[in-house]
Design a protein around this motif. Sequence first.
Motif, PDB file in Angstrom:
ATOM      1  N   GLY A  36      -4.356  17.424   0.134  1.00 39.89           N
ATOM      2  CA  GLY A  36      -5.134  16.207  -0.024  1.00 39.89           C
ATOM      3  C   GLY A  36      -4.324  14.982   0.347  1.00 39.89           C
ATOM      4  O   GLY A  36      -3.130  15.074   0.672  1.00 39.89           O
ATOM      5  N   LEU A  37      -4.979  13.860   0.299  1.00 43.69           N
ATOM      6  CA  LEU A  37      -4.323  12.594   0.619  1.00 43.69           C
ATOM      7  C   LEU A  37      -4.943  11.506  -0.240  1.00 43.69           C
ATOM      8  O   LEU A  37      -6.168  11.429  -0.361  1.00 43.69           O
ATOM      9  CB  LEU A  37      -4.480  12.282   2.113  1.00 43.69           C
ATOM     10  N   SER A  38      -4.107  10.689  -0.874  1.00 43.84           N
ATOM     11  CA  SER A  38      -4.584   9.621  -1.751  1.00 43.84           C
ATOM     12  C   SER A  38      -3.964   8.291  -1.346  1.00 43.84           C
ATOM     13  O   SER A  38      -2.798   8.239  -0.948  1.00 43.84           O
ATOM     14  CB  SER A  38      -4.236   9.912  -3.219  1.00 43.84           C
ATOM     15  N   CYS A  39      -4.764   7.225  -1.452  1.00 37.98           N
ATOM     16  CA  CYS A  39      -4.318   5.881  -1.087  1.00 37.98           C
ATOM     17  C   CYS A  39      -4.308   4.983  -2.309  1.00 37.98           C
ATOM     18  O   CYS A  39      -5.203   5.053  -3.157  1.00 37.98           O
ATOM     19  CB  CYS A  39      -5.237   5.284  -0.023  1.00 37.98           C
ATOM     20  N   PHE A  40      -3.286   4.126  -2.361  1.00 42.37           N
ATOM     21  CA  PHE A  40      -3.118   3.215  -3.497  1.00 42.37           C
ATOM     22  C   PHE A  40      -2.814   1.808  -2.982  1.00 42.37           C
ATOM     23  O   PHE A  40      -2.236   1.636  -1.906  1.00 42.37           O
ATOM     24  CB  PHE A  40      -1.974   3.690  -4.395  1.00 42.37           C
ATOM     25  N   LEU A  41      -3.199   0.830  -3.783  1.00 41.48           N
ATOM     26  CA  LEU A  41      -2.944  -0.577  -3.482  1.00 41.48           C
ATOM     27  C   LEU A  41      -2.176  -1.171  -4.658  1.00 41.48           C
ATOM     28  O   LEU A  41      -2.466  -0.848  -5.807  1.00 41.48           O
ATOM     29  CB  LEU A  41      -4.258  -1.329  -3.284  1.00 41.48           C
ATOM     30  N   ARG A  42      -1.206  -2.026  -4.366  1.00 41.10           N
ATOM     31  CA  ARG A  42      -0.411  -2.656  -5.420  1.00 41.10           C
ATOM     32  C   ARG A  42      -0.801  -4.121  -5.561  1.00 41.10           C
ATOM     33  O   ARG A  42      -0.851  -4.856  -4.575  1.00 41.10           O
ATOM     34  CB  ARG A  42       1.076  -2.541  -5.090  1.00 41.10           C
ATOM     35  N   GLN A  44       0.836  -1.208   0.000  1.00 40.14           N
ATOM     36  CA  GLN A  44       0.000   0.000   0.000  1.00 40.14           C
ATOM     37  C   GLN A  44       0.868   1.254   0.000  1.00 40.14           C
ATOM     38  O   GLN A  44       2.010   1.238   0.458  1.00 40.14           O
ATOM     39  CB  GLN A  44      -0.923   0.016   1.215  1.00 40.14           C
ATOM     40  N   LEU A  45       0.273   2.333  -0.502  1.00 41.13           N
ATOM     41  CA  LEU A  45       0.944   3.632  -0.549  1.00 41.13           C
ATOM     42  C   LEU A  45      -0.051   4.708  -0.147  1.00 41.13           C
ATOM     43  O   LEU A  45      -1.163   4.764  -0.669  1.00 41.13           O
ATOM     44  CB  LEU A  45       1.467   3.908  -1.964  1.00 41.13           C
ATOM     45  N   VAL A  46       0.359   5.560   0.792  1.00 39.28           N
ATOM     46  CA  VAL A  46      -0.423   6.728   1.179  1.00 39.28           C
ATOM     47  C   VAL A  46       0.366   7.964   0.764  1.00 39.28           C
ATOM     48  O   VAL A  46       1.500   8.173   1.223  1.00 39.28           O
ATOM     49  CB  VAL A  46      -0.683   6.761   2.703  1.00 39.28           C
ATOM     50  N   VAL A  47      -0.206   8.755  -0.130  1.00 38.30           N
ATOM     51  CA  VAL A  47       0.454   9.966  -0.627  1.00 38.30           C
ATOM     52  C   VAL A  47      -0.201  11.187  -0.009  1.00 38.30           C
ATOM     53  O   VAL A  47      -1.426  11.361  -0.096  1.00 38.30           O
ATOM     54  CB  VAL A  47       0.358  10.056  -2.166  1.00 38.30           C
ATOM     55  N   TYR A  48       0.620  12.029   0.612  1.00 36.36           N
ATOM     56  CA  TYR A  48       0.119  13.322   1.093  1.00 36.36           C
ATOM     57  C   TYR A  48       0.442  14.365   0.029  1.00 36.36           C
ATOM     58  O   TYR A  48       1.608  14.569  -0.328  1.00 36.36           O
ATOM     59  CB  TYR A  48       0.753  13.710   2.429  1.00 36.36           C
ATOM     60  N   HIS A  49      -0.592  15.007  -0.486  1.00 34.65           N
ATOM     61  CA  HIS A  49      -0.423  16.045  -1.504  1.00 34.65           C
ATOM     62  C   HIS A  49      -0.071  17.351  -0.800  1.00 34.65           C
ATOM     63  O   HIS A  49      -0.942  18.097  -0.326  1.00 34.65           O
ATOM     64  CB  HIS A  49      -1.705  16.210  -2.323  1.00 34.65           C
ATOM     65  N   PHE A  50       1.219  17.613  -0.697  1.00 36.51           N
ATOM     66  CA  PHE A  50       1.750  18.766   0.032  1.00 36.51           C
ATOM     67  C   PHE A  50       1.730  19.996  -0.873  1.00 36.51           C
ATOM     68  O   PHE A  50       2.290  19.983  -1.967  1.00 36.51           O
ATOM     69  CB  PHE A  50       3.184  18.451   0.478  1.00 36.51           C
ATOM     70  N   MET A  51       1.095  21.068  -0.404  1.00 35.18           N
ATOM     71  CA  MET A  51       0.991  22.291  -1.195  1.00 35.18           C
ATOM     72  C   MET A  51       2.349  22.995  -1.262  1.00 35.18           C
ATOM     73  O   MET A  51       2.860  23.501  -0.258  1.00 35.18           O
ATOM     74  CB  MET A  51      -0.051  23.229  -0.573  1.00 35.18           C
ATOM     75  N   GLU A  89      -6.537  16.118  -8.599  1.00 36.15           N
ATOM     76  CA  GLU A  89      -7.379  17.256  -8.216  1.00 36.15           C
ATOM     77  C   GLU A  89      -6.864  18.030  -7.004  1.00 36.15           C
ATOM     78  O   GLU A  89      -7.637  18.502  -6.181  1.00 36.15           O
ATOM     79  CB  GLU A  89      -8.817  16.783  -7.977  1.00 36.15           C
ATOM     80  N   VAL A  90      -5.543  18.174  -6.921  1.00 38.73           N
ATOM     81  CA  VAL A  90      -4.979  19.011  -5.862  1.00 38.73           C
ATOM     82  C   VAL A  90      -4.364  20.290  -6.431  1.00 38.73           C
ATOM     83  O   VAL A  90      -4.072  21.218  -5.693  1.00 38.73           O
ATOM     84  CB  VAL A  90      -3.937  18.247  -5.017  1.00 38.73           C
ATOM     85  N   THR A  91      -4.175  20.330  -7.735  1.00 40.99           N
ATOM     86  CA  THR A  91      -3.842  21.568  -8.437  1.00 40.99           C
ATOM     87  C   THR A  91      -5.008  21.866  -9.370  1.00 40.99           C
ATOM     88  O   THR A  91      -5.307  21.085 -10.275  1.00 40.99           O
ATOM     89  CB  THR A  91      -2.533  21.449  -9.232  1.00 40.99           C
ATOM     90  N   LEU A  92      -5.686  22.978  -9.118  1.00 41.10           N
ATOM     91  CA  LEU A  92      -6.911  23.310  -9.842  1.00 41.10           C
ATOM     92  C   LEU A  92      -6.782  24.680 -10.490  1.00 41.10           C
ATOM     93  O   LEU A  92      -6.036  25.549 -10.021  1.00 41.10           O
ATOM     94  CB  LEU A  92      -8.103  23.311  -8.877  1.00 41.10           C
ATOM     95  N   GLU A  93      -7.546  24.873 -11.551  1.00 39.75           N
ATOM     96  CA  GLU A  93      -7.582  26.183 -12.201  1.00 39.75           C
ATOM     97  C   GLU A  93      -8.826  26.930 -11.736  1.00 39.75           C
ATOM     98  O   GLU A  93      -9.951  26.450 -11.895  1.00 39.75           O
ATOM     99  CB  GLU A  93      -7.597  26.041 -13.719  1.00 39.75           C
ATOM    100  N   ARG A  94      -8.609  28.089 -11.135  1.00 39.52           N
ATOM    101  CA  ARG A  94      -9.708  28.935 -10.665  1.00 39.52           C
ATOM    102  C   ARG A  94      -9.476  30.359 -11.143  1.00 39.52           C
ATOM    103  O   ARG A  94      -8.416  30.939 -10.873  1.00 39.52           O
ATOM    104  CB  ARG A  94      -9.807  28.910  -9.135  1.00 39.52           C
ATOM    105  N   ASP A  95     -10.455  30.881 -11.850  1.00 35.55           N
ATOM    106  CA  ASP A  95     -10.361  32.245 -12.384  1.00 35.55           C
ATOM    107  C   ASP A  95      -9.088  32.446 -13.197  1.00 35.55           C
ATOM    108  O   ASP A  95      -8.420  33.490 -13.118  1.00 35.55           O
ATOM    109  CB  ASP A  95     -10.420  33.270 -11.238  1.00 35.55           C
ATOM    110  N   GLY A  96      -8.726  31.419 -13.970  1.00 37.21           N
ATOM    111  CA  GLY A  96      -7.573  31.534 -14.845  1.00 37.21           C
ATOM    112  C   GLY A  96      -6.237  31.325 -14.174  1.00 37.21           C
ATOM    113  O   GLY A  96      -5.189  31.454 -14.825  1.00 37.21           O
ATOM    114  N   GLU A  97      -6.225  31.000 -12.877  1.00 37.01           N
ATOM    115  CA  GLU A  97      -4.975  30.785 -12.157  1.00 37.01           C
ATOM    116  C   GLU A  97      -4.941  29.383 -11.553  1.00 37.01           C
ATOM    117  O   GLU A  97      -5.981  28.822 -11.209  1.00 37.01           O
ATOM    118  CB  GLU A  97      -4.809  31.822 -11.037  1.00 37.01           C
ATOM    119  N   LEU A  98      -3.734  28.838 -11.439  1.00 38.58           N
ATOM    120  CA  LEU A  98      -3.558  27.546 -10.793  1.00 38.58           C
ATOM    121  C   LEU A  98      -3.477  27.738  -9.289  1.00 38.58           C
ATOM    122  O   LEU A  98      -2.719  28.584  -8.798  1.00 38.58           O
ATOM    123  CB  LEU A  98      -2.285  26.855 -11.298  1.00 38.58           C
TER     124      LEU A  98
END
Length: 229
Positions: free
Chosen positions: A159-165, A69-76, A145-154
Amino acid sequence: MSLPEVVSRAQWRAAREELLVKEKVVTHARDALNAERRRLPMVEIDKEYVFEGGDGKATLLDLFEGRQQLVVYHFMFAPEWDAGCRSCSAFLDQIGHLAHLRARGTTFAAVSRAPYTTILPFKARMGWTLPWYSASLGDFNDDFEVTLERDGELVERPGLSCFLRDRDRVLHTYSTYERGLDGLGSTTSLLDLTALGRQEEWEEPAGRASALGAPAGSERVLYHDEYED
């Protein structure tokens, strides 16, 4: 400042026992929610993501470090920033010793859009030793979906995502963002987000406690320097 009233020990005990009933309801509801999360369907990742870390370029499969398993923390941490997000930094500060996650076949890693050459000095400043990779070479952040475009800007969001191998197959099992991160950081709270959970016999759905071929329960809770990585 409005503070609770001061009462006798007997009154406090009665109020505490009344609250305990409600706390147990929340505990059982959380167990049921975790079980429902473990029953979520999975999505196979068929896209080749490329990351950069301490050993050079790596694939998403490499981030597992051979574990299931893998737990990824989407660090800003945007490419143009000089330092990482303060709130994300506070989150990483509260992560427990990784040996306990690894003993349950689970790798924890942080991923950011900033170049690795920018991440490395900030990581050293914070005194962290956990795996941290740059996703600047691809669109991993966009797809999750942790980098989003809002009003023309990124813009960035945590966030946090989990994966299974499954051998060489990588399966996405769960993601959560922003307020969904509240209360996370401990080993058990992170395992509760994964497909295999805490791998205890009492968890539902049944049959996943022995998925890694190791004994369940207290026999698997050791001092962190006693685990064989």
